[in-house]
Every structure is written in structure tokens, then in C-alpha cells.
Design a protein around this motif. Sequence first.
Motif, PDB file in Angstrom:
ATOM      1  N   MET A   1      15.576 -40.391  63.469  1.00 27.28           N
ATOM      2  CA  MET A   1      16.909 -40.056  63.921  1.00 27.28           C
ATOM      3  C   MET A   1      16.900 -39.482  65.340  1.00 27.28           C
ATOM      4  N   HIS A   2      15.772 -39.276  65.933  1.00 25.71           N
ATOM      5  CA  HIS A   2      15.761 -38.657  67.249  1.00 25.71           C
ATOM      6  C   HIS A   2      14.678 -39.305  68.078  1.00 25.71           C
ATOM      7  N   SER A  43      21.620 -42.410  67.346  1.00 29.20           N
ATOM      8  CA  SER A  43      22.300 -41.122  67.209  1.00 29.20           C
ATOM      9  C   SER A  43      23.478 -41.160  66.238  1.00 29.20           C
ATOM     10  N   HIS A  47      21.325 -35.189  63.992  1.00 29.03           N
ATOM     11  CA  HIS A  47      19.931 -34.765  63.944  1.00 29.03           C
ATOM     12  C   HIS A  47      19.852 -33.318  63.479  1.00 29.03           C
ATOM     13  N   THR A  48      18.763 -32.985  62.814  1.00 28.34           N
ATOM     14  CA  THR A  48      18.490 -31.616  62.374  1.00 28.34           C
ATOM     15  C   THR A  48      17.199 -31.132  63.022  1.00 28.34           C
ATOM     16  N   ASN A  64      10.982 -30.459  65.747  1.00 22.73           N
ATOM     17  CA  ASN A  64      11.698 -31.676  65.344  1.00 22.73           C
ATOM     18  C   ASN A  64      10.834 -32.531  64.435  1.00 22.73           C
ATOM     19  N   ASN A 145      13.375 -37.649  55.967  1.00 23.46           N
ATOM     20  CA  ASN A 145      13.789 -37.744  57.361  1.00 23.46           C
ATOM     21  C   ASN A 145      13.877 -36.350  57.962  1.00 23.46           C
ATOM     22  N   CYS A 146      14.438 -36.249  59.150  1.00 24.53           N
ATOM     23  CA  CYS A 146      14.445 -34.951  59.835  1.00 24.53           C
ATOM     24  C   CYS A 146      15.215 -33.904  59.038  1.00 24.53           C
ATOM     25  N   THR A 147      16.239 -34.313  58.310  1.00 26.99           N
ATOM     26  CA  THR A 147      17.061 -33.353  57.579  1.00 26.99           C
ATOM     27  C   THR A 147      16.387 -32.866  56.312  1.00 26.99           C
TER      28      THR A 147
END
Length: 382
Positions: A1-2, A43, A47-48, A64, A145-147
Motif C-alpha cells: 500500500m505504500h 494510494s 496507509h497505516t 512502515n 498488509n500494512c494495517t
Amino acid sequence: MHRFCSYFAAVLLLGSSAFGQKRLSDDARISILTCGIGNEVYSLFGHTAIRVQDSVTALDVVFNYGAFDFEAPNFVGRFTKGDLQYFVTANPFNDFMYQYYYERRSVSEQELLIPPDARRRIFERLMRVMDSEERFYTYKFIDRNCTNMAADLLRKELSVSLAKQGDVVSPYREVLFPYFDRHFYEQIGTSLIFGTKVDRAATVLFLPVELENALANQRFEGRPLSAPKRILLDFPVAPNPGSWWNNIWTFCAILSFFAFVPSRYVMAAYLLVAGMVGLFFCVAGWYSLHEELAWNYNALLLNPAFIVLAFALLLRNRLLMGRLALFCAACMAIYLVIIFGKVYFWIALTVFATNAIILFRIWKQSRHAVLLAADPSLPPVE
């Protein structure tokens, strides 16, 4: 996601040297950053990130999850298979904020209201991750994922549930669909490439805004886990102006060309492309470790049998043409029952109509050959 991939080498050095000897003071703060959505594909979901700041030691860094190395060997193959190793990066807070200021995306912060020993545990955990093989992990679109990596860290270190708030009945497919507003080809692409897993109830907390809501409602040792949200960057979500080509009208125009031009070469070209897409769905569902791609019933619409049908059409094998047209039509009838009422039903219906027109035209050309094979006593057609 980033996309902080360009920091890869610098981040590893920074993580091991600049932070490795630091210990958080009692004045340190840890917060969760939630970054707004943008109009670029990478995007669309936000993003978290995790911010650690300590005025005593002059530390202000953002961790991240979700970076990957474009230079990794066999990048495309490993990305498709689902075993590409993603990793954790750490960036100075000012650099992080500049990126979002440049992209004109909002950033909000929720400070964790936890005691100093809990803050130290989280920081030390992040440092252990950065300084070991744990910084690498296999990305999963929904489950890793990032979250949910950030949420899992908080669950483990703070023993909190961080359950998803509100509606958990809607399937993942419906939750994701609005994020592609005015990104039509991305919207239909993800709708068609995803299999049965995204039709399940969206119980996993996997979007940044979901974690933000969960933190706002979570309690820790009898008190709120996080302070009220603080806006660090506030940009209104600019409506996507769209483009002259990335919309349903160009898609319908392309389909209309293939549907209404009665050339067998045009029909064969459409069938060949559609069949190859369907074949990719089948192969990816079997080969890839991405569970979202498995058991993809959209292969009933973009049928791999179209490839054989295309060659039968070019070779004028009317018997094979007719039989395959009937087989593909039966598959499409089953497909229509499966997707009825799904969020992308009307989009899929445009492809369904195009297929139906082409298959009907092929059936008309070949029906006598099929009937003659079933009953040789029928008189030949002039």
C-alpha cells in the motif's frame, strides 16, 4: 500500500545504527498514523504507519510495513505467485510527512495512551523486527498488509482485541468496490481477478480507516487506548477527474466493436484474448499463493475454451464451433446465476452480452453441422 522502496538500503543502515543503542525515555510517545487515500492506484486504500517520538533522545521516526524491492530477482513471477518478500522500513518523520504533503494526502495521528513500559515494549519489538529476518514477510492483500501487521503488533504487545467496528456482514468485494471510483479498469480488473474469498464476510480488519475506528473505540486497562484523532495534514479528498479513456464508455465502445463487426477474424481475436485472460485466472488460482485469486468463477465468463473456439472459427470447423459455442453458453448461464446481485453485476453484464452476441453468431453459422452430427439423416444445406 505504500512506496518507500527507494529507502531500502539507507533504512537498513539507519535502523541498525541510529536506533539500535537508544532506549525510550518516559516522555516518549507512540502513535498510529492513518494516511488518506489518493488518486493513484497505489494510494487508493490509504496507509497505516507507526510513529515513535522521544524529545529526550531527539528521536522521531515512522515505521512502515509493506515496502518491497523492485530489483528483487524474478520480481514479476514472485509477485504473481505471492511469495515476494515485503519488508519493514523506518523513515524520519519529516521525510514521511513531506511525501504526503507532496501527494496532497491527509495524515491523522492517534497517540496511544499507554504506560512507559508498554511504549518501550512496542519500540523494542519494532527494533527487533528491523534488526532481524522478521523485517521480511509475505504480503497478503487481506490478511497481511500494512494495517493488520500494525494491528497484530498492538494486539500482541498490549493484549487488546482491536476488533473491526460496525458492519462485518458485507463481503470484501463490496467493501473494496467503492475505493475504485472513477478508476474503471482497475475496478473491473480487480472484480474479475478475485475469486470466492472476497465474497466472504469482511471480518478481518485490513483497511487503514478500519484500524483508525477500532483504536477510537478500544479500551486499555479501563481507559481509552488512544487519544482523540489529531490532524497533521488536512487535504480535502479531491474528486478524481477521471480520464477520457478510463471509464465504462470506452469499455462499452470496445466491446461494441467486437460484438457488432461480423468478421470472423475480429470475433476470433476477441475470443483469443478473452480465453487467455480466463486461462490466466485458472492458472493463477492454482499457482499463486494469493488466496484471493483461488476458485475464480469469472473463468466461466472469460472461458479458456474460447481459445479453442477461436481456432475452430478460423479453420471453419463448424462442428467444433457449434459444440464449443453451446458449452460456453452453458458456462455463462451458470455464471449469471452465481454473480446475480453482486456489486459488479452490471459491469460483468456488458461482457456477458458481448459474449452472447458472438456465441449466437457462431452458433447460427454452425448449427446445421451440429444437428447433422446428431442426426445424419438430415438433408444437407445448400
